[in-house]
Design an enzyme around this catalytic site. Structure first.
Site, PDB file in Angstrom:
ATOM      1  N   GLU A  40       0.834  -1.206   0.000  1.00 31.74           N
ATOM      2  CA  GLU A  40       0.000   0.000   0.000  1.00 31.74           C
ATOM      3  C   GLU A  40       0.872   1.261   0.000  1.00 31.74           C
ATOM      4  O   GLU A  40       1.862   1.348   0.730  1.00 31.74           O
ATOM      5  CB  GLU A  40      -0.876  -0.010   1.261  1.00 31.74           C
ATOM      6  CG  GLU A  40      -1.721   1.233   1.454  1.00 31.74           C
ATOM      7  CD  GLU A  40      -2.351   1.313   2.849  1.00 31.74           C
ATOM      8  OE1 GLU A  40      -3.401   1.950   2.980  1.00 31.74           O
ATOM      9  OE2 GLU A  40      -1.776   0.738   3.802  1.00 31.74           O
ATOM     10  N   LYS A 116     -10.126   2.168  -0.947  1.00 30.61           N
ATOM     11  CA  LYS A 116     -10.126   1.661   0.432  1.00 30.61           C
ATOM     12  C   LYS A 116     -11.377   2.105   1.183  1.00 30.61           C
ATOM     13  O   LYS A 116     -11.684   3.293   1.266  1.00 30.61           O
ATOM     14  CB  LYS A 116      -8.869   2.158   1.142  1.00 30.61           C
ATOM     15  CG  LYS A 116      -8.627   1.580   2.518  1.00 30.61           C
ATOM     16  CD  LYS A 116      -7.282   2.096   3.038  1.00 30.61           C
ATOM     17  CE  LYS A 116      -6.929   1.556   4.412  1.00 30.61           C
ATOM     18  NZ  LYS A 116      -5.631   2.117   4.879  1.00 30.61           N
ATOM     19  N   CYS A 152      -4.962  -2.953   3.932  1.00 37.28           N
ATOM     20  CA  CYS A 152      -4.441  -2.619   5.260  1.00 37.28           C
ATOM     21  C   CYS A 152      -5.514  -2.643   6.354  1.00 37.28           C
ATOM     22  O   CYS A 152      -5.951  -3.702   6.780  1.00 37.28           O
ATOM     23  CB  CYS A 152      -3.736  -1.265   5.190  1.00 37.28           C
ATOM     24  SG  CYS A 152      -2.594  -0.943   6.563  1.00 37.28           S
TER      25      CYS A 152
END
Length: 263
Positions: A40, A116, A152
């Site tokens: 990321e 995300k 993440c």
């Protein structure tokens, strides 16, 4: 399916164009793999929020273009990790940036884009600067198996992975910039997501130190049975793993825990 997990390390002093060239070189070295994955925000950095606006780019910008060229060159699907994307228009919260993962196919064409959903920072950092994504995104891997994309902090929200499972996912692809201070959470949560959903997990973290944060490394590939097939240390490292995704359906048939879901 042969997978390369590039646990890229970087520090604050490395200019973005140099890091982009270095990342492209690392991807190029993975010729012979079917899938390559990067961490990321390895370009704009995971935690130095001050750099994000200046480093933002579109999905057809220089980072994706560089990785697409290498993907074509080596004939592999490449998950480029994520970029700070300049959105085509402001989102529902009025923000113009997003943490956006991009997968390109072996032909260099964009195969999937994921923004995300869960933004880390507790009202600061990502929530203050970035729009949240809302779409569940899957992509077909070489061989026809389906992978789901997350990033993440998403790893802390198991309901997302249940939805991915129900969308047909057999593999979870998770790039991250997860710090050393909570690296045990990273390892445990990744293994839990694999076990509880009977999916392969391919999780690529960052190494090095930037913005005052030591990154956790410990990238891992976990089988649908929860077996850690490969795990990186704390420094820059490339994992090369052969994965038989057909074993996912075999394991689900032999140990049909998912059939007992009640809620």
């Amino acid at each position: 399916m042969r997978v390369a997990v590039i646990q890229l390390a970087y520090a604050d002093g490395e200019p973005l164009p140099e890091r982009r060239d270095r990342a492209a070189h690392l991807v190029r070295q993975q010729a012979g793999h079917d899938l390559v994955i990067l961490p990321e925000l390895w370009g704009p950095t995971g935690f130095d929020y001050r750099l994000w606006e200046a480093a933002a780019e579109s999905v057809d910008g220089p980072t994706v273009a560089a990785m697409a060229a290498v993907a074509r060159e080596i004939g592999a699907m490449v998950h480029i990790g994520s970029i700070i994307e300049t959105l085509p228009q402001p989102g529902a919260e009025g923000k113009s940036l997003a943490n956006t993962s991009v997968v390109v196919g072996a032909d260099g064409a964009v195969a999937a884009v994921y923004r995300k959903i869960h933004r880390f920072g507790f009202a600061a950092g990502e929530p203050a600067l970035l729009e949240a994504g809302s779409d569940l995104v899957t992509v077909d891997l070489p061989g026809g198996h389906r992978a789901a994309l997350s990033t993440c902090y998403d790893l802390r929200f198991p309901e997302l992975y249940r939805r991915q499972l129900d969308a047909g996912a057999e593999v979870f692809l998770v790039p991250a910039a997860w710090p050393m201070a909570r690296v045990e959470h990273w390892c445990t949560l990744g293994r839990a997501r694999a076990i509880e959903n009977q999916c392969v997990l391919i999780a690529c973290n960052t190494a090095g130190t930037h913005g005052g944060y030591q990154m956790g490394g410990a990238s891992q590939v976990v089988s649908a049975q929860g077996v850690v097939l490969a795990e990186a240390g704390p420094d820059e490292e490339v994992l090369s793993v052969d994965i038989d995704v057909d074993e996912v359906s075999a394991w689900r048939r032999d140990f049909p825990v998912l059939a007992d879901r009640r809620l």
